[in-house]
Design a protein around this motif. Structure first.
Motif, PDB file in Angstrom:
ATOM      1  N   VAL A  58       0.844  -1.206   0.000  1.00 48.87           N
ATOM      2  CA  VAL A  58       0.000   0.000   0.000  1.00 48.87           C
ATOM      3  C   VAL A  58       0.871   1.245   0.000  1.00 48.87           C
ATOM      4  O   VAL A  58       0.595   2.217  -0.714  1.00 48.87           O
ATOM      5  N   SER A  59       1.942   1.224   0.766  1.00 49.21           N
ATOM      6  CA  SER A  59       2.859   2.364   0.814  1.00 49.21           C
ATOM      7  C   SER A  59       3.438   2.662  -0.564  1.00 49.21           C
ATOM      8  O   SER A  59       3.583   3.830  -0.958  1.00 49.21           O
ATOM      9  N   GLU A  60       3.749   1.609  -1.298  1.00 48.51           N
ATOM     10  CA  GLU A  60       4.382   1.783  -2.610  1.00 48.51           C
ATOM     11  C   GLU A  60       3.379   2.032  -3.731  1.00 48.51           C
ATOM     12  O   GLU A  60       3.631   2.827  -4.633  1.00 48.51           O
ATOM     13  N   GLN A  61       2.236   1.341  -3.678  1.00 49.01           N
ATOM     14  CA  GLN A  61       1.296   1.374  -4.799  1.00 49.01           C
ATOM     15  C   GLN A  61       0.136   2.362  -4.622  1.00 49.01           C
ATOM     16  O   GLN A  61      -0.538   2.705  -5.608  1.00 49.01           O
ATOM     17  N   VAL A  62      -0.111   2.762  -3.383  1.00 53.68           N
ATOM     18  CA  VAL A  62      -1.196   3.721  -3.124  1.00 53.68           C
ATOM     19  C   VAL A  62      -0.626   4.871  -2.284  1.00 53.68           C
ATOM     20  O   VAL A  62      -1.016   5.071  -1.129  1.00 53.68           O
ATOM     21  N   PRO A  63       0.321   5.624  -2.850  1.00 52.72           N
ATOM     22  CA  PRO A  63       1.004   6.658  -2.064  1.00 52.72           C
ATOM     23  C   PRO A  63       0.082   7.762  -1.564  1.00 52.72           C
ATOM     24  O   PRO A  63       0.413   8.466  -0.609  1.00 52.72           O
ATOM     25  N   GLU A  64      -1.076   7.912  -2.201  1.00 54.43           N
ATOM     26  CA  GLU A  64      -2.018   8.930  -1.742  1.00 54.43           C
ATOM     27  C   GLU A  64      -2.667   8.562  -0.403  1.00 54.43           C
ATOM     28  O   GLU A  64      -3.181   9.431   0.304  1.00 54.43           O
ATOM     29  N   MET A  65      -2.650   7.279  -0.065  1.00 50.23           N
ATOM     30  CA  MET A  65      -3.200   6.810   1.211  1.00 50.23           C
ATOM     31  C   MET A  65      -2.099   6.778   2.266  1.00 50.23           C
ATOM     32  O   MET A  65      -1.013   6.248   2.028  1.00 50.23           O
ATOM     33  N   THR A  66      -2.368   7.360   3.431  1.00 50.20           N
ATOM     34  CA  THR A  66      -1.433   7.273   4.542  1.00 50.20           C
ATOM     35  C   THR A  66      -1.696   5.958   5.263  1.00 50.20           C
ATOM     36  O   THR A  66      -2.741   5.788   5.897  1.00 50.20           O
ATOM     37  N   VAL A  67      -0.768   5.030   5.155  1.00 49.57           N
ATOM     38  CA  VAL A  67      -0.961   3.699   5.721  1.00 49.57           C
ATOM     39  C   VAL A  67      -0.145   3.549   6.998  1.00 49.57           C
ATOM     40  O   VAL A  67       1.009   3.971   7.071  1.00 49.57           O
ATOM     41  N   GLY A  68      -0.775   2.973   8.008  1.00 48.01           N
ATOM     42  CA  GLY A  68      -0.087   2.730   9.266  1.00 48.01           C
ATOM     43  C   GLY A  68      -0.282   1.310   9.720  1.00 48.01           C
ATOM     44  O   GLY A  68      -0.883   0.486   9.024  1.00 48.01           O
ATOM     45  N   VAL A  69       0.209   1.022  10.905  1.00 49.45           N
ATOM     46  CA  VAL A  69       0.162  -0.334  11.443  1.00 49.45           C
ATOM     47  C   VAL A  69      -0.596  -0.345  12.761  1.00 49.45           C
ATOM     48  O   VAL A  69      -0.553   0.610  13.529  1.00 49.45           O
ATOM     49  N   GLY A  70      -1.318  -1.436  12.997  1.00 43.21           N
ATOM     50  CA  GLY A  70      -2.032  -1.604  14.254  1.00 43.21           C
ATOM     51  C   GLY A  70      -1.692  -2.926  14.910  1.00 43.21           C
ATOM     52  O   GLY A  70      -1.048  -3.789  14.311  1.00 43.21           O
ATOM     53  N   THR A  71      -2.138  -3.081  16.155  1.00 41.51           N
ATOM     54  CA  THR A  71      -1.895  -4.279  16.963  1.00 41.51           C
ATOM     55  C   THR A  71      -0.419  -4.472  17.280  1.00 41.51           C
ATOM     56  O   THR A  71       0.074  -5.594  17.348  1.00 41.51           O
ATOM     57  N   LEU A  72       0.293  -3.374  17.463  1.00 41.23           N
ATOM     58  CA  LEU A  72       1.687  -3.459  17.904  1.00 41.23           C
ATOM     59  C   LEU A  72       1.735  -3.861  19.372  1.00 41.23           C
ATOM     60  O   LEU A  72       1.042  -3.270  20.206  1.00 41.23           O
ATOM     61  N   THR A  73       2.566  -4.851  19.672  1.00 41.95           N
ATOM     62  CA  THR A  73       2.679  -5.299  21.067  1.00 41.95           C
ATOM     63  C   THR A  73       4.124  -5.408  21.556  1.00 41.95           C
ATOM     64  O   THR A  73       4.342  -5.678  22.734  1.00 41.95           O
ATOM     65  N   ASN A  74       5.103  -5.198  20.655  1.00 45.91           N
ATOM     66  CA  ASN A  74       6.496  -5.263  21.100  1.00 45.91           C
ATOM     67  C   ASN A  74       7.386  -4.399  20.198  1.00 45.91           C
ATOM     68  O   ASN A  74       7.019  -4.077  19.062  1.00 45.91           O
ATOM     69  N   PRO A  75       8.555  -4.006  20.693  1.00 45.37           N
ATOM     70  CA  PRO A  75       9.440  -3.105  19.951  1.00 45.37           C
ATOM     71  C   PRO A  75       9.888  -3.649  18.593  1.00 45.37           C
ATOM     72  O   PRO A  75      10.075  -2.866  17.651  1.00 45.37           O
TER      73      PRO A  75
END
Length: 216
Positions: A58-75
């Protein structure tokens, strides 16, 4: 120190779709459909083996969308997600170790909280924007109102049980700057690859938020 504001990131469309993607192609198409409907940010959760690949695509192919990550539980997940192209970070929980690893990236971040003790820990770390999760199970609007009466400097993004039907109730609370949810990306619609329907559901959500005067 936190160098980027999550509320600034989502001010033009203060709704954060929570995407559980099992296919890279689906992630790209869903992101395009969301953006076409007026939603500018999307959170891809780390709940499938291809989640990082989806973020990268998504970061590479849909640059107009700000994509992030969820369900982070460790460094380590934080490091891997940033390397994959995640532009913001969301966790269902709050620990000093996890929060510091998120803060070190300088990216907009939302740790998850539900209690006064967790909010105090967040403030001790300099974090004033948080995810309230799971919102419905922990009292929803009424609990956030109660917490806001004590922690007036904190802004909330409730997630979990938020829908088009109750979104207005949440946005009526001044301390809520955005909401998260997955109702605009139902599993059956993703499975049927009806991207136009996702666009319509997204546009419907944005239209209601505009009626509530919550879009910048």
């Amino acid at each position: 120190m936190l160098t980027a504001s999550f509320s600034e990131l989502v001010k033009s469309s203060p709704i954060l779709p929570v995407l559980h993607m099992e296919s890279v192609d689906d992630a790209v198409n869903v992101s395009r459909a969301l953006f076409k409907g007026g939603i500018t940010c999307a959170e891809i959760v780390l709940r499938s083996p291809v989640a990082l690949d989806c973020i990268r695509a998504v970061s590479e192919q849909v640059p107009e969308m700000t994509v992030g990550v969820g369900t982070l539980t460790n460094p380590q997940q934080v490091k891997d997600s940033v390397a994959a192209g995640a532009q913001f970070l969301v966790s269902p929980s709050l620990t000093k170790t996890l929060a510091n690893s998120m803060l070190e990236t300088g990216l907009p971040m939302l740790p998850g909280v539900v209690s006064p003790s967790e909010l105090t820990q967040a403030l001790e770390l300099g974090v004033k924007e948080v995810k309230f999760f799971p919102a419905a199970q922990y009292g929803g609007v009424n609990t956030i109102k109660a917490l806001s009466s004590v922690f007036s400097q904190v802004k909330f993004c409730p997630t979990g049980g938020v829908s088009l039907a109750n979104m207005a109730d949440y946005f009526a609370v001044n301390s809520i700057f955005a909401v998260g949810g997955s109702w605009m990306v139902p599993k059956d619609i993703v499975a049927s690859k009806d991207w136009d329907q996702i666009t319509q559901l997204s546009a419907q959500a944005i239209a209601q938020i505009k009626l509530l005067d919550k879009c910048a």
